[in-house]
Design an enzyme around this catalytic site. Structure first.
Site, PDB file in Angstrom:
ATOM      1  N   GLY A  54       0.849  -1.189   0.000  1.00  0.00           N
ATOM      2  CA  GLY A  54       0.000   0.000   0.000  1.00  0.00           C
ATOM      3  C   GLY A  54       0.878   1.229   0.000  1.00  0.00           C
ATOM      4  N   ALA A  56       2.169   2.800   2.416  1.00  0.00           N
ATOM      5  CA  ALA A  56       3.299   2.670   3.333  1.00  0.00           C
ATOM      6  C   ALA A  56       4.321   1.678   2.794  1.00  0.00           C
ATOM      7  CB  ALA A  56       2.797   2.244   4.712  1.00  0.00           C
ATOM      8  N   ARG A 342     -17.057  13.099  12.893  1.00  0.00           N
ATOM      9  CA  ARG A 342     -17.452  11.741  12.540  1.00  0.00           C
ATOM     10  C   ARG A 342     -18.036  10.939  13.695  1.00  0.00           C
ATOM     11  NH1 ARG A 342     -12.406   9.721   8.694  1.00  0.00           N
ATOM     12  NH2 ARG A 342     -12.876  11.162   7.010  1.00  0.00           N
TER      13      ARG A 342
HETATM   14  C1  LIG Z   1     -12.966   3.822   1.701  1.00  0.00           C
HETATM   15  C2  LIG Z   1     -11.797   4.452   2.369  1.00  0.00           C
HETATM   16  C3  LIG Z   1     -11.486   5.773   2.119  1.00  0.00           C
HETATM   17  C4  LIG Z   1     -10.388   6.380   2.719  1.00  0.00           C
HETATM   18  N1  LIG Z   1     -10.119   7.679   2.442  1.00  0.00           N
HETATM   19  C5  LIG Z   1      -9.033   8.264   3.006  1.00  0.00           C
HETATM   20  C6  LIG Z   1      -8.703   9.607   2.701  1.00  0.00           C
HETATM   21  O1  LIG Z   1      -9.386  10.273   1.936  1.00  0.00           O
HETATM   22  N2  LIG Z   1      -7.606  10.145   3.258  1.00  0.00           N
HETATM   23  C7  LIG Z   1      -6.815   9.434   4.088  1.00  0.00           C
HETATM   24  O2  LIG Z   1      -5.814   9.977   4.536  1.00  0.00           O
HETATM   25  N3  LIG Z   1      -7.103   8.154   4.395  1.00  0.00           N
HETATM   26  C8  LIG Z   1      -8.186   7.546   3.883  1.00  0.00           C
HETATM   27  N4  LIG Z   1      -8.478   6.244   4.195  1.00  0.00           N
HETATM   28  C9  LIG Z   1      -7.554   5.475   5.024  1.00  0.00           C
HETATM   29  C10 LIG Z   1      -6.349   5.030   4.214  1.00  0.00           C
HETATM   30  O3  LIG Z   1      -6.740   4.703   2.920  1.00  0.00           O
HETATM   31  C11 LIG Z   1      -5.632   3.812   4.787  1.00  0.00           C
HETATM   32  O4  LIG Z   1      -5.468   3.958   6.122  1.00  0.00           O
HETATM   33  C12 LIG Z   1      -4.248   3.652   4.174  1.00  0.00           C
HETATM   34  O5  LIG Z   1      -4.334   3.648   2.796  1.00  0.00           O
HETATM   35  C13 LIG Z   1      -3.546   2.400   4.642  1.00  0.00           C
HETATM   36  O6  LIG Z   1      -2.354   2.212   3.903  1.00  0.00           O
HETATM   37  P1  LIG Z   1      -1.335   1.088   4.246  1.00  0.00           P
HETATM   38  O7  LIG Z   1      -0.212   1.225   3.286  1.00  0.00           O
HETATM   39  O8  LIG Z   1      -1.006   1.126   5.657  1.00  0.00           O
HETATM   40  O9  LIG Z   1      -2.091  -0.300   4.011  1.00  0.00           O
HETATM   41  P2  LIG Z   1      -2.906  -0.894   2.787  1.00  0.00           P
HETATM   42  O10 LIG Z   1      -3.031   0.052   1.687  1.00  0.00           O
HETATM   43  O11 LIG Z   1      -4.128  -1.490   3.358  1.00  0.00           O
HETATM   44  O12 LIG Z   1      -1.976  -2.038   2.250  1.00  0.00           O
HETATM   45  C14 LIG Z   1      -1.849  -3.262   2.885  1.00  0.00           C
HETATM   46  C15 LIG Z   1      -0.912  -4.127   2.089  1.00  0.00           C
HETATM   47  O13 LIG Z   1      -0.552  -5.249   2.842  1.00  0.00           O
HETATM   48  C16 LIG Z   1      -0.712  -6.416   2.111  1.00  0.00           C
HETATM   49  N5  LIG Z   1      -1.050  -7.454   3.058  1.00  0.00           N
HETATM   50  C17 LIG Z   1      -1.963  -7.436   4.049  1.00  0.00           C
HETATM   51  N6  LIG Z   1      -1.914  -8.569   4.725  1.00  0.00           N
HETATM   52  C18 LIG Z   1      -0.964  -9.321   4.168  1.00  0.00           C
HETATM   53  C19 LIG Z   1      -0.448 -10.603   4.448  1.00  0.00           C
HETATM   54  N7  LIG Z   1      -0.893 -11.335   5.458  1.00  0.00           N
HETATM   55  N8  LIG Z   1       0.532 -11.071   3.653  1.00  0.00           N
HETATM   56  C20 LIG Z   1       1.006 -10.349   2.622  1.00  0.00           C
HETATM   57  N9  LIG Z   1       0.571  -9.133   2.348  1.00  0.00           N
HETATM   58  C21 LIG Z   1      -0.404  -8.625   3.110  1.00  0.00           C
HETATM   59  C22 LIG Z   1      -1.758  -6.120   1.109  1.00  0.00           C
HETATM   60  O14 LIG Z   1      -1.574  -6.932  -0.005  1.00  0.00           O
HETATM   61  C23 LIG Z   1      -1.477  -4.661   0.799  1.00  0.00           C
HETATM   62  O15 LIG Z   1      -0.494  -4.592  -0.192  1.00  0.00           O
HETATM   63  C24 LIG Z   1      -9.590   5.646   3.609  1.00  0.00           C
HETATM   64  C25 LIG Z   1      -9.890   4.323   3.865  1.00  0.00           C
HETATM   65  C26 LIG Z   1     -11.011   3.729   3.279  1.00  0.00           C
HETATM   66  C27 LIG Z   1     -11.357   2.337   3.648  1.00  0.00           C
END
Ligand SMILES: Cc1cc2nc3c(=O)[nH]c(=O)nc-3n(C[C@H](O)[C@H](O)[C@H](O)COP(=O)(O)OP(=O)(O)OC[C@H]3O[C@@H](n4cnc5c(N)ncnc54)[C@H](O)[C@@H]3O)c2cc1C
Ligand code: HEM
Ligand code: HEM
Ligand code: SF4
Ligand code: F3S
Ligand code: FES
Lengths: 646, 211, 245
Positions: A54, A56, A342
């Site tokens: 994602g 991050a 919210r």
């Molecule tokens: C509908 C919606 C709208 C949003 N809008 C906003 C917004 O407008 N502004 C804002 O700041 N935030 C927003 N958020 C929150 C934000 O999108 C998320 O918090 C953020 O994108 C999380 O990013 P991340 O990189 O931590 O994880 P993610 O993007 O969830 O990525 C997780 C990654 O981990 C991998 N993964 C997970 N488990 C495993 C496993 N067991 N083995 C291997 N790989 C795994 C997945 O394949 C994926 O690649 C929103 C969230 C939602 C649900």
């Protein structure tokens, strides 16, 4: 010391978060300067595993690869670009002050700490605000097509109660565009050979050798093969665990497995009970519902929220006369009206529905009515502003929001809790770093809109590459990985898979997940009470027991087996759910996304208990129940105050 | 594809202009036919330039067909397993259905047409007649079925070109942004002009304007 | 609603595969297409059968993971809609629905309706990026971008990489996907330095993967859930020709 009634022990507090001393604005510079560097020739010999692609994980893997480390990246989707970050709509905050409206790093820092209801660590939040500025530069240089004004400069909007306009956006697809930027950087490194990508691989365990995180056990979801990947450091960027509720706005595949297994291997889990509920989602339409869809919060700028005055009123909206409608947000919160934050809007909706005044199937919905806005501004103006959202609503519900009011209901959206990390984003296991929604840092008890994207990218592009380098400077001394540790982790994974496939009971994993989710929503959802949580804590172990004795998982361990994948995730959700309830039960105050009905003021607003709960609750896993470690939060720069929106 | 197509289109434009001379009477037309053969003379010997043109045309047609066939083969390789459900075209299906089958019909037409007008093999007047006479005789109302065949073929050519021309613009990268709509209209217009231009001659013969 | 589904079942890449007929009863018109399949799968599991494998994740039309050919049309007949956003109210009670995976040699079937689309990633690897190391970027306002260009770039950038364009193209061409990427980056000032090499490398990779050639039939844009316009392909060709000179 132990608290038998709550089923947990209290351990040593966490004293050192590794944040440098001194004025808050110098801390990150100080840390960067003190971080040890790795000689470029050595970097090529150092392996780093990044799980998750994602915002991050994608940005972290790309940046580490660019720096010269040998990176292995994993995700469960078929391509890194599909990580759940792709779904974020609203925007990303940054203290650019391009509008000259008085924004600053300090103000963003302040808003975030306050928005988090004073449950976040000051040093981390300040750094986040500092780095936010570089994120926008980086994204623009990568070609992220942010909205622009006619002068060619970037447009911003205000979001989530902030008084300044600091949210950068790309229509309603900000997450998508930012993720495509990070993804393209990642693909560039894959082409350059610095990153080895493993898609459709699910991490199922962590390898710890000599006290350090040294690798992961993954399942190739296509062949079913269990693989071991070893490295000098492991980064988890696996996102949030909102799907413990079954129904949430998260993608279907979002899970807790990676961080939960790390937790079971010794990483502390912080603040698991902090969950954000978003007020404007499309309500559930039936038992088959598989996920909930978020509607942008901006709708509340012009829509009026109401329910019938009378209980069980099943007339059509148009047939209910004005005086028989209750515009309850305007009634209870005359100052903020439909625009209350919210958590408040969500709880109010739940309350009216609990009274039996909800609308739509199952009575779980409230109206969001645009009739006044259409009368006032004209249909065209409303269409211009919200056209695509109205279309999306109609697509899903089959109802035309221009003619009848929308129905909305709150839904689980984000989890502030996650693995505990220090200032360096390192968990309590040396060599295990956690970034993005998977860690607990920065948002306290409540996340402000448009701040999750900011945090994920800050962690991945800027913070982690520095701090992980400091750790890896000693990598040559880590020695070989203990083969027994690998064997043990592999066995654990294999046993669990074999067990799931062998139960051959009478219920599907999904049906258990649904039941668990409903239980969590009812007892550990928007409003929690001691009674509800105790009920949950009684029921969860029973249900888990039943799951392990009666689940039916078809197919073989080999090959693509989506039912097996799901069952494994549900099993971990059971364990997590229990910890969430324990955490929620122990925190007898209300704060941010955690509302304890017992702790409210005379007006029914959340009442914090700073004297007893101004700490991060970091939980250590144990066979016989968790142990609580408190990280006390000191506020040197922001004064703690009670929120009010009347 | 686009390049060979373009050569063919240029030829067609010239060919149509030449054909229209039929409206100016037998002499004008025969003169034109003669000029075709004496182009560049005396510097260039009799029929050389025409032969060169013919060679270019033949090469263009062969290359054009070769491209069409290789594209079709690539397409077959890219989708070795066909869909079980009959695929419903979502883009009106015009191009897909017209181009390949239409092209073949045009080829058949050209063969007939050469036997008819150039070699006179299937022409009532035979090879030795003056071009104008062959033309008039060929479209004699009694041979209405020939004319009908020409009409059908011309419409096929028009359809092939309506898509083909625009497609060529697209392939050559000219159709980006604002010019998109304009080029689509240009393609349709050129095709229409060609069809009307070509058809006017046989129709002219039929109704006796050309005799 | 009661439906008859004819679904492509294929155990793995080496299995032959076949169409299998299922009856599904009590389908609610409010269900999404994938929820309808969920219901069928729950039943199959309890009956001891192998559930139908299909890809999906966000279920809100943005991740691009879902996709199946429904009654001969990629993502089904409703325009500008991903499979996950398609709802059963668009089908008649008693309807017979044929469900197949994306069909293209560069998208081999993994199982049932799941295909391997990693060819798209390799096209991106060939050049679908702007080379900018983290931390080296100039201030975001140092390069203004014309609003029109930014908007047009955005239109192209909305591609979700689902592969419906390939599935629908009579030639099995990946032109629309590749063109969307090239157009997005090629319209922005930041994308100029690598513009030519990007187009050349990406088009060549696309051919190498075994996708068919584009004959501008426009089926792709018609099924594209994001409505990526056809003129992106012209832009791609222009950049490619320029780079190949
Ligand atoms: C509908 C919606 C709208 C949003 N809008 C906003 C917004 O407008 N502004 C804002 O700041 N935030 C927003 N958020 C929150 C934000 O999108 C998320 O918090 C953020 O994108 C999380 O990013 P991340 O990189 O931590 O994880 P993610 O993007 O969830 O990525 C997780 C990654 O981990 C991998 N993964 C997970 N488990 C495993 C496993 N067991 N083995 C291997 N790989 C795994 C997945 O394949 C994926 O690649 C929103 C969230 C939602 C649900
Ligand atoms: C001999 C029989 C012919 C066959 C089999 C044939 C076939 C084709 C095919 C398959 C295409 C591919 C384009 C698509 O499908 O969209 C094409 C394009 C085209 N054809 Fe033909 N054609 C024939 C004759 C002609 C003639 C006689 C002309 C003009 C006088 C012509 C002009 C064009 C043009 C301009 C294109 C567009 C090229 C492009 O797409 O870039 N064709 N033809
Ligand atoms: C109704 C319309 C047409 C008429 C009346 C017509 C008439 C003629 C005549 C009279 C000739 C003989 C010229 C000569 O030998 O001096 C000729 C030649 C030819 N025509 Fe046509 N034609 C028509 C349409 C077409 C079309 C649509 C094509 C191609 C797709 C075509 C291709 C040719 C070719 C290739 C030759 C041979 C030229 C040469 O020998 O150099 N014609 N036509
Ligand atoms: S161009 Fe459209 S159909 Fe093709 S991959 Fe992108 S979004 Fe899907
Ligand atoms: S459908 Fe195929 S032929 Fe070209 S215009 Fe689209 S790629
Ligand atoms: S599941 Fe994400 S687009 Fe359909």
């Amino acid at each position: 010391m132990s608290d038998q009634t709550h089923g947990y022990k209290v351990g040593e507090p966490i004293r050192d978060t590794k944040a440098p001393e001194g004025p808050i604005e110098d801390r990150w510079d100080k840390r960067r300067f003190s971080a040890k560097l790795v000689n470029p020739a050595n970097k090529r010999k150092i392996n780093v595993i990044v799980v998750g692609t994602g915002l991050a994980g994608g940005s972290a893997a790309a940046t580490l690869g660019e720096l010269g480390y040998k990176v292995k990246s994993f995700c469960y989707q078929d391509t890194p670009r599909r990580a759940h970050s792709i779904a974020a709509q609203g925007g990303i905050n940054a203290a650019k002050n391009y509008r000259g409206d008085g924004d600053s790093v300090y103000r963003l820092f302040y808003d975030t700490v306050k928005g988090g209801d004073f449950r976040a660590r000051e040093s981390n939040v300040y750094r986040l605000a500092q780095v936010s500025v570089n994120i926008i530069d980086q994204a623009v240089a990568q070609g992220v097509p942010f909205a622009r004004e006619y002068g060619g400069l970037l447009d911003t909007r205000s979001f989530g109660g902030a008084q300044v306009s600091r949210t950068f956006y790309a229509r309603g697809q900000t997450g998508q565009q930012l993720l495509l930027g990070a993804y393209s950087a990642l693909e560039r490194q894959i082409a350059a050979g610095t990153v080895e990508m493993h898609t459709r691989h699910e991490m199922l365990d962590l390898v710890i050798s000599d006290g350090r995180a040294r690798g992961v056990i993954v399942r190739d979801m296509v062949t079913g093969e269990i693989e071991t990947h070893l490295a000098d450091a492991v980064v988890l960027a696996t996102g949030g665990y909102g799907n413990v509720f079954f129904l949430s706005t998260n993608a279907k595949g979002c899970n807790t497995t990676a961080i939960w297994r790390a937790h079971q291997r010794g990483a502390m889990f912080a603040n698991p009970c902090y969950t954000q509920i978003h007020p404007t989602c499309i309500p559930v339409s039936g038992d088959y519902q598989s996920k909930l869809t978020l509607m942008s919060e901006s709708l509340r700028n012009d829509g009026r929220v109401w329910v019938p005055v009378a209980k069980g009123d099943t007339r059509k909206a148009a047939d209910i006369p004005e005086e028989e409608r209750d515009y309850y947000l305007e009634r209870i919160y005359p100052a903020f009206g439909n625009l209350v934050p919210r958590d408040i809007a969500s709880r109010a909706a739940k309350n009216v529905c609990d009274e039996g005044r909800g609308v739509g199937p199952g009575g779980l919905g409230v109206y969001l009515d645009f009739a006044d806005a259409i009368a006032r501004l004209g249909r065209d103006a409303v269409e211009k502003k919200y056209g695509n959202l109205f279309e999306m609503y109609e697509r899903i519900t089959g109802e035309n929001p221009y003619e009848q009011p929308m129905r909305i209901y709150p839904a689980v959206h984000y989890t502030m809790g996650g693995l505990w990390v220090d200032y360096d984003l390192q968990s309590t296991i040396p060599g295990l770093f956690v970034v993005g929604e998977a860690n607990f840092s920065d948002h306290g008890a409540n996340r402000l809109g448009a701040s999750a994207l900011m945090q994920g990218l800050a962690d991945g592009y800027f913070v982690l590459p520095t701090t992980v380098g400091d750790y890896l400077a000693g990598a040559t001394k880590f020695g070989d990985v203990d083969p027994e540790a690998v064997e043990q982790a592999r066995d654990a994974v294999q046993q669990k898979i074999d067990k799931l496939l062998s139960v051959n009971g009478t219920r599907t994993a999904d049906s258990y997940h649904r039941e668990l989710g409903k239980l969590m929503w009812d007892y550990c959802g928007m409003e929690r009470t001691e009674e509800s949580l105790r009920k949950a804590l009684e029921r969860i172990p029973e249900l888990r027991e039943e799951f392990w004795n009666n689940v039916k998982v078809p197919g073989d361990p080999e090959g693509l087996n989506q039912a097996l994948e799901r069952a494994g995730r549900v099993a971990d959700f059971f364990d997590l759910a229990e910890l969430m309830c324990i955490d929620a039960l122990h925190r007898t105050e209300s704060c941010g996304g955690h509302f304890r009905a017992e702790s409210q003021d005379a007006d029914g607003e959340a009442l914090r208990d700073d004297e007893n709960f101004a700490y991060v609750a970091a939980w250590e896993w144990g066979e016989d129940g968790p142990t609580l470690h408190k990280e006390v939060l000191d506020y040197e720069y922001v004064k703690m105050t009670q929120r009010s929106y009347k | 594809m686009a390049v060979t197509g373009a050569i063919l289109v240029l030829f067609l434009l010239g060919h149509m202009a030449g054909n229209l001379k039929a409206f100016f009477g037998a002499d004008a037309f025969n003169h034109y036919a003669e000029w075709l053969r004496t182009m560049g003379s005396p510097a260039v010997p009799y029929r050389v330039l025409l032969t060169v043109t013919e060679i270019v045309l033949v090469v263009a047609v062969v290359l054009h067909m070769w491209s069409a066939v290789s594209l079709a083969r690539r397409a077959a390789q890219a989708r070795p397993v066909k869909y079980a459900a009959k695929r419903k075209s979502q883009a009106n299906g015009y191009a897909t259905h017209t181009m390949r089958y239409g092209g073949v019909i045009i080829l058949l037409f050209v063969i007939w047409h050469l036997l008819d007008m150039t070699f006179g093999a299937v022409n009532p007047k035979g090879f030795d007649a003056e071009p104008f006479d062959r033309l008039v005789a060929g479209f004699d109302p009694s041979r209405w079925w020939v004319t009908l065949f020409y009409v059908v073929a011309m419409i096929m050519v028009g359809l092939h070109l309506r898509h083909g021309l625009w497609s060529a613009f697209q392939t050559l990268g000219l159709a980006g942004g604002r010019s998109y709509g304009k080029l689509k209209a240009t393609a349709a217009l050129v095709s229409l002009v060609l069809v009307i231009g070509f058809l006017s001659v046989p129709v002219g013969v039929m109704i006796g304007v050309i005799k | 609603m009661n439906l008859t589904l004819k679904v492509w079942r294929q155990n793995g890449p080496s299995d032959e595969g076949r169409m299998v007929t299922y009856k599904v009863e009590d389908v609610s018109p409010d269900m999404s297409f994938l929820e309808m399949l969920d219901v069928l799968n729950e039943r199959l599991i309890l009956a001891g059968d192998d559930p139908i494998a299909f890809d999906h994740d966000c279920r809100e039309g943005i991740c691009g993971m879902c996709g199946m050919v429904i009654n001969g049309v990629a993502h089904g007949e409703q325009r500008a809609t991903t499979t996950c956003q398609l709802h059963m109210r668009h089908f008649a009670d008693g309807a017979e629905i044929t469900i197949e995976p994306w069909r293209a040699a560069p998208f081999p079937v993994v199982k049932d309706l799941v295909v391997d689309r990693s060819a798209f990633d390799r096209i991106i690897q060939a050049g679908g990026f702007i080379s900018v190391p983290a931390g080296s970027a100039p201030d975001a306002h140092s390069v203004p971008v014309k609003k029109d260009d930014a908007d047009a770039a955005f239109d192209a950038a909305t591609c979700i990489g689902c592969g419906a364009c390939v599935a629908a193209c009579p030639n099995g061409s990946a032109s629309l996907f590749t063109a969307a990427k090239i157009t997005h980056l090629g319209l922005l000032p930041q994308g100029q330095p690598e513009r030519d090499s990007r187009a050349k490398a990406m088009v060549e990779q696309m051919d190498l993967e075994g996708f068919g050639g584009c004959t501008n039939t426009g089926e792709c844009t018609a099924v594209c859930p994001k409505g990526i316009p056809l003129d992106t392909i012209a832009r791609m060709n222009a950049d490619y020709l320029k780079a190949s000179k």
